[in-house]
Motif scaffolding. Structure first.
Motif, PDB file in Angstrom:
ATOM      1  N   SER A   1       0.831  -1.358   0.038  1.00 20.65           N
ATOM      2  CA  SER A   1       0.150  -0.133   0.052  1.00 20.65           C
ATOM      3  C   SER A   1       0.842   1.177  -0.001  1.00 20.65           C
ATOM      4  CB  SER A   1      -0.936  -0.187   1.382  1.00 20.65           C
ATOM      5  OG  SER A   1      -1.421   1.272   1.408  1.00 20.65           O
ATOM      6  N   GLU A   2       0.760   2.131  -0.879  1.00 15.31           N
ATOM      7  CA  GLU A   2       1.421   3.436  -0.879  1.00 15.31           C
ATOM      8  C   GLU A   2       0.979   4.203   0.410  1.00 15.31           C
ATOM      9  OE1 GLU A   2       3.528   4.341  -3.123  1.00 15.31           O
ATOM     10  OE2 GLU A   2       3.323   2.912  -4.477  1.00 15.31           O
ATOM     11  N   GLU A   3      -0.010   4.251   0.832  1.00  9.28           N
ATOM     12  CA  GLU A   3      -0.431   4.838   2.081  1.00  9.28           C
ATOM     13  C   GLU A   3       0.327   4.475   3.369  1.00  9.28           C
ATOM     14  OE1 GLU A   3      -4.598   6.284   4.544  1.00  9.28           O
ATOM     15  OE2 GLU A   3      -4.468   4.574   3.040  1.00  9.28           O
ATOM     16  N   LEU A   4       0.527   3.167   3.373  1.00 13.97           N
ATOM     17  CA  LEU A   4       1.356   2.517   4.441  1.00 13.97           C
ATOM     18  C   LEU A   4       2.735   2.818   4.341  1.00 13.97           C
ATOM     19  CD1 LEU A   4      -0.282  -1.302   4.694  1.00 13.97           C
ATOM     20  CD2 LEU A   4      -0.689   0.885   6.298  1.00 13.97           C
ATOM     21  N   ALA A   5       3.307   2.824   3.158  1.00 17.61           N
ATOM     22  CA  ALA A   5       4.743   3.349   2.897  1.00 17.61           C
ATOM     23  C   ALA A   5       4.864   4.696   3.107  1.00 17.61           C
ATOM     24  CB  ALA A   5       5.063   3.060   1.487  1.00 17.61           C
ATOM     25  N   GLU A   6       3.713   5.588   2.987  1.00 19.50           N
ATOM     26  CA  GLU A   6       3.995   7.099   3.419  1.00 19.50           C
ATOM     27  C   GLU A   6       3.913   7.273   4.674  1.00 19.50           C
ATOM     28  OE1 GLU A   6       1.811  11.339   2.417  1.00 19.50           O
ATOM     29  OE2 GLU A   6       0.868   9.348   1.552  1.00 19.50           O
ATOM     30  N   ILE A   7       2.954   6.570   5.525  1.00 28.41           N
ATOM     31  CA  ILE A   7       3.136   6.524   6.907  1.00 28.41           C
ATOM     32  C   ILE A   7       4.270   6.250   7.513  1.00 28.41           C
ATOM     33  CG2 ILE A   7       1.682   5.657   8.860  1.00 28.41           C
ATOM     34  CD1 ILE A   7      -0.835   5.544   7.419  1.00 28.41           C
ATOM     35  N   ASP A   8       4.896   5.152   7.063  1.00 22.84           N
ATOM     36  CA  ASP A   8       6.021   4.299   7.576  1.00 22.84           C
ATOM     37  C   ASP A   8       7.128   5.461   7.570  1.00 22.84           C
ATOM     38  OD1 ASP A   8       7.799   2.161   8.648  1.00 22.84           O
ATOM     39  OD2 ASP A   8       8.469   2.571   6.647  1.00 22.84           O
ATOM     40  N   GLY A   9       7.156   6.231   6.216  1.00 21.20           N
ATOM     41  CA  GLY A   9       8.404   7.164   5.968  1.00 21.20           C
ATOM     42  C   GLY A   9       8.041   8.468   7.038  1.00 21.20           C
ATOM     43  N   GLN A  10       6.768   8.800   7.363  1.00 20.93           N
ATOM     44  CA  GLN A  10       6.710   9.921   8.344  1.00 20.93           C
ATOM     45  C   GLN A  10       7.133   9.643   9.579  1.00 20.93           C
ATOM     46  OE1 GLN A  10       2.730  10.955   7.827  1.00 20.93           O
ATOM     47  NE2 GLN A  10       2.866  11.622   5.899  1.00 20.93           N
ATOM     48  N   ILE A  11       6.842   8.134  10.006  1.00 15.50           N
ATOM     49  CA  ILE A  11       7.113   7.644  11.528  1.00 15.50           C
ATOM     50  C   ILE A  11       8.580   7.724  11.571  1.00 15.50           C
ATOM     51  CG2 ILE A  11       7.006   5.760  12.902  1.00 15.50           C
ATOM     52  CD1 ILE A  11       4.118   5.333  12.042  1.00 15.50           C
TER      53      ILE A  11
END
Length: 262
Positions: free
Chosen positions: A8-18
């Protein structure tokens, strides 16, 4: 990141922010150790607390997205995502513990949890933290919380005892001051009574002195009158207008010698 992006692109984005927040937290705590001023340390700690809150929000968002996709992904991928989430929570908990250590050093008696804001969602947040801990960790954490509670109770008892002691000392001081005031009032009453008695005595002495003066003046006039009469009688014994003074012999008459012719 690439494995998450494939899910999921959304999960990848969240992971990068974290990940960015974790790097900021790591640098922030390193900077905090170098700060000497207490006020600056507190401000830095508040800034780090805000980042931890944001990280908590992103982890919850990560969990929400995983739950929304769990029916469309295989078991291995789901296990990988859950492990990723637990790893995030574990790392966040390490910064929470680090924050607590700094707060204790600064003497800030404040409960340090993942959430320092309002208690909304508190149980949900604690469940999120507990999900990443083993049974032994949960037991250790429970024992630690019990120890902290016992320490808090001991501090509260100490404060209560100190308050009771202060109240007792204050009551004793007030009682002593009340007794002292009573003695002062009694002394004032005695002084007032003595002053009234003295004023009365002065008035009596004044009246007595006035009476004595009158008597002395009358005696003076009597003596002066007697002296005046005696003086006049001696100077002019033939004055018939002045009666003889009782007790005072009349002047001797001219006597004739025997054989002297009449």
């Amino acid at each position: 990141m690439s494995s998450l992006a494939s899910v999921s692109e959304e999960l990848a984005e969240i992971d990068g922010q974290i990940a960015d927040i974790f790097r900021a937290l790591s640098n922030g705590f390193q900077k905090l150790d170098k700060i000497k001023d207490a006020n600056r340390q507190i401000r830095q700690l508040e800034e780090l607390t805000g980042k931890m809150r944001e990280c908590k929000r992103l982890i919850k968002e990560f969990e929400r997205v995983v739950k929304a996709k769990e029916n469309r992904i295989d078991a291995n991928t789901l296990r990988m995502l859950n492990e990723k989430k637990q790893s995030m929570v574990k790392e966040l908990n390490s910064y929470v513990a680090l924050k607590k250590q700094h707060q204790n050093k600064l003497g800030i008696n404040k409960r340090v949890d993942l959430y320092d804001g309002p208690n909304e969602g508190f149980n949900e947040d604690n469940a999120l933290l507990a999900s990443s801990m083993t049974n032994q960790q949960l037991m250790d954490r429970g024992n630690q919380m019990m120890d902290e509670t016992d320490q808090a109770i001991d501090r509260a008892k100490k404060v209560v005892n100190e308050t009771v002691d202060i109240g007792t000392d204050t009551a004793a001081a007030l009682k002593e001051q009340t007794e002292q005031m009573s003695r002062i009032v009694n002394d004032l009453d005695t002084i007032q009574f003595s002053m009234k008695k003295g004023a009365k005595l002065v008035k009596e002495i004044g009246r007595q002195i006035a009476t004595d003066k009158c008597i002395l003046s009358l005696l003076f006039l009597i003596v002066a009158g007697i002296i005046a009469i005696i003086t006049v009688k001696l100077v002019n014994p033939n004055n018939k207008d002045i009666q003889d003074i009782p007790g005072l012999a009349p002047p001797a008459m001219n006597r004739r010698l025997l054989g002297a012719p009449y």
